[in-house]
Design a protein around this motif. Structure first.
Motif, PDB file in Angstrom:
ATOM      1  N   LEU A 147      47.848 -10.480  33.469  1.00 35.36           N
ATOM      2  CA  LEU A 147      47.189 -11.649  32.880  1.00 35.36           C
ATOM      3  C   LEU A 147      45.839 -11.915  33.520  1.00 35.36           C
ATOM      4  CD1 LEU A 147      49.962 -14.309  32.268  1.00 35.36           C
ATOM      5  CD2 LEU A 147      48.236 -13.559  30.658  1.00 35.36           C
ATOM      6  N   PHE A 148      45.768 -11.788  34.828  1.00 37.06           N
ATOM      7  CA  PHE A 148      44.524 -12.029  35.554  1.00 37.06           C
ATOM      8  C   PHE A 148      43.439 -11.047  35.113  1.00 37.06           C
ATOM      9  CE2 PHE A 148      41.713 -11.578  39.224  1.00 37.06           C
ATOM     10  CZ  PHE A 148      41.413 -12.908  39.501  1.00 37.06           C
ATOM     11  N   VAL A 155      45.509 -17.531  34.704  1.00 38.08           N
ATOM     12  CA  VAL A 155      44.316 -17.868  33.928  1.00 38.08           C
ATOM     13  C   VAL A 155      43.439 -18.851  34.687  1.00 38.08           C
ATOM     14  CG1 VAL A 155      43.512 -18.973  31.803  1.00 38.08           C
ATOM     15  CG2 VAL A 155      45.345 -17.296  31.728  1.00 38.08           C
ATOM     16  N   LEU A 156      44.033 -19.809  35.372  1.00 39.21           N
ATOM     17  CA  LEU A 156      43.244 -20.747  36.161  1.00 39.21           C
ATOM     18  C   LEU A 156      42.403 -20.017  37.198  1.00 39.21           C
ATOM     19  CD1 LEU A 156      44.199 -24.199  37.251  1.00 39.21           C
ATOM     20  CD2 LEU A 156      43.501 -22.672  39.062  1.00 39.21           C
ATOM     21  N   LEU A 168      37.251 -17.737  39.020  1.00 40.45           N
ATOM     22  CA  LEU A 168      36.483 -16.601  39.529  1.00 40.45           C
ATOM     23  C   LEU A 168      35.343 -16.236  38.587  1.00 40.45           C
ATOM     24  CD1 LEU A 168      36.327 -14.300  41.685  1.00 40.45           C
ATOM     25  CD2 LEU A 168      37.610 -12.939  40.048  1.00 40.45           C
ATOM     26  N   SER A 169      35.647 -16.162  37.310  1.00 32.34           N
ATOM     27  CA  SER A 169      34.594 -15.761  36.372  1.00 32.34           C
ATOM     28  C   SER A 169      33.531 -16.835  36.215  1.00 32.34           C
ATOM     29  CB  SER A 169      35.197 -15.388  35.019  1.00 32.34           C
ATOM     30  OG  SER A 169      35.808 -16.503  34.419  1.00 32.34           O
ATOM     31  N   GLY A 207      42.098 -24.213  30.539  1.00 35.62           N
ATOM     32  CA  GLY A 207      42.480 -22.855  30.155  1.00 35.62           C
ATOM     33  C   GLY A 207      43.840 -22.475  30.696  1.00 35.62           C
ATOM     34  N   GLY A 208      44.133 -22.880  31.924  1.00 40.47           N
ATOM     35  CA  GLY A 208      45.433 -22.586  32.521  1.00 40.47           C
ATOM     36  C   GLY A 208      46.573 -23.274  31.796  1.00 40.47           C
ATOM     37  N   ILE A 209      46.358 -24.512  31.379  1.00 40.38           N
ATOM     38  CA  ILE A 209      47.409 -25.235  30.654  1.00 40.38           C
ATOM     39  C   ILE A 209      47.646 -24.603  29.286  1.00 40.38           C
ATOM     40  CG2 ILE A 209      47.948 -27.445  29.544  1.00 40.38           C
ATOM     41  CD1 ILE A 209      46.687 -28.801  32.004  1.00 40.38           C
ATOM     42  N   VAL A 210      46.575 -24.217  28.600  1.00 43.99           N
ATOM     43  CA  VAL A 210      46.734 -23.545  27.301  1.00 43.99           C
ATOM     44  C   VAL A 210      47.524 -22.252  27.478  1.00 43.99           C
ATOM     45  CG1 VAL A 210      45.480 -22.331  25.466  1.00 43.99           C
ATOM     46  CG2 VAL A 210      44.707 -24.570  26.233  1.00 43.99           C
ATOM     47  N   ALA A 211      47.141 -21.449  28.461  1.00 45.63           N
ATOM     48  CA  ALA A 211      47.854 -20.192  28.709  1.00 45.63           C
ATOM     49  C   ALA A 211      49.295 -20.452  29.134  1.00 45.63           C
ATOM     50  CB  ALA A 211      47.130 -19.379  29.772  1.00 45.63           C
TER      51      ALA A 211
END
Length: 113
Positions: free
Chosen positions: A10-11, A52-53, A58-59, A91-95
């Motif tokens: 996933l990362f 995802v978080l 990082l990105s 984004g982390g919550i959506v994923a």
């Protein structure tokens, strides 16, 4: 071991897919991977959320040129420091929710007769 591999896929998948595809690609990616790995629902949620978080943090800090901090800061009316954290959390919550859905839809191994 299974959750570690899921996290790693996933990362890396989030970082590489986000370079070419829209942001919401994380949702089907999390759902498909948690479905294929047949994870427990709680693990599907939290592994997807954290992967995802961290990938987005990082990105945003390494690849982005300040666009995300500016746009998210205006949207949520927060400082430039907090905007990447909020964007990554969204984004982390959506994923995480789609990872939870993927783990719920995965067929369970019933070996009992």
């Amino acid at each position: 071991m299974k959750n570690s591999l899921l996290f790693l896929l996933l990362f890396v998948g989030t970082i590489s897919a986000s370079l070419l595809l829209p942001w919401w690609i994380i949702a089907p990616l999390a759902a498909v991977l948690t479905y294929n790995f047949k994870t427990a629902p709680i693990a599907g949620f939290f592994v997807s959320l954290v992967a995802v978080l961290l990938a987005w943090l990082l990105s945003i800090y390494v690849i982005d040129d300040g666009t995300v901090a500016l746009l998210m800061g205006k949207l949520f009316e927060v400082s430039d420091f907090a905007a990447p954290l909020i964007a990554s959390l969204v984004g982390g919550i959506v994923a995480g929710l789609f990872g939870l859905a993927g783990s719920f839809f995965a067929p369970k191994n019933n070996t009992a007769k």
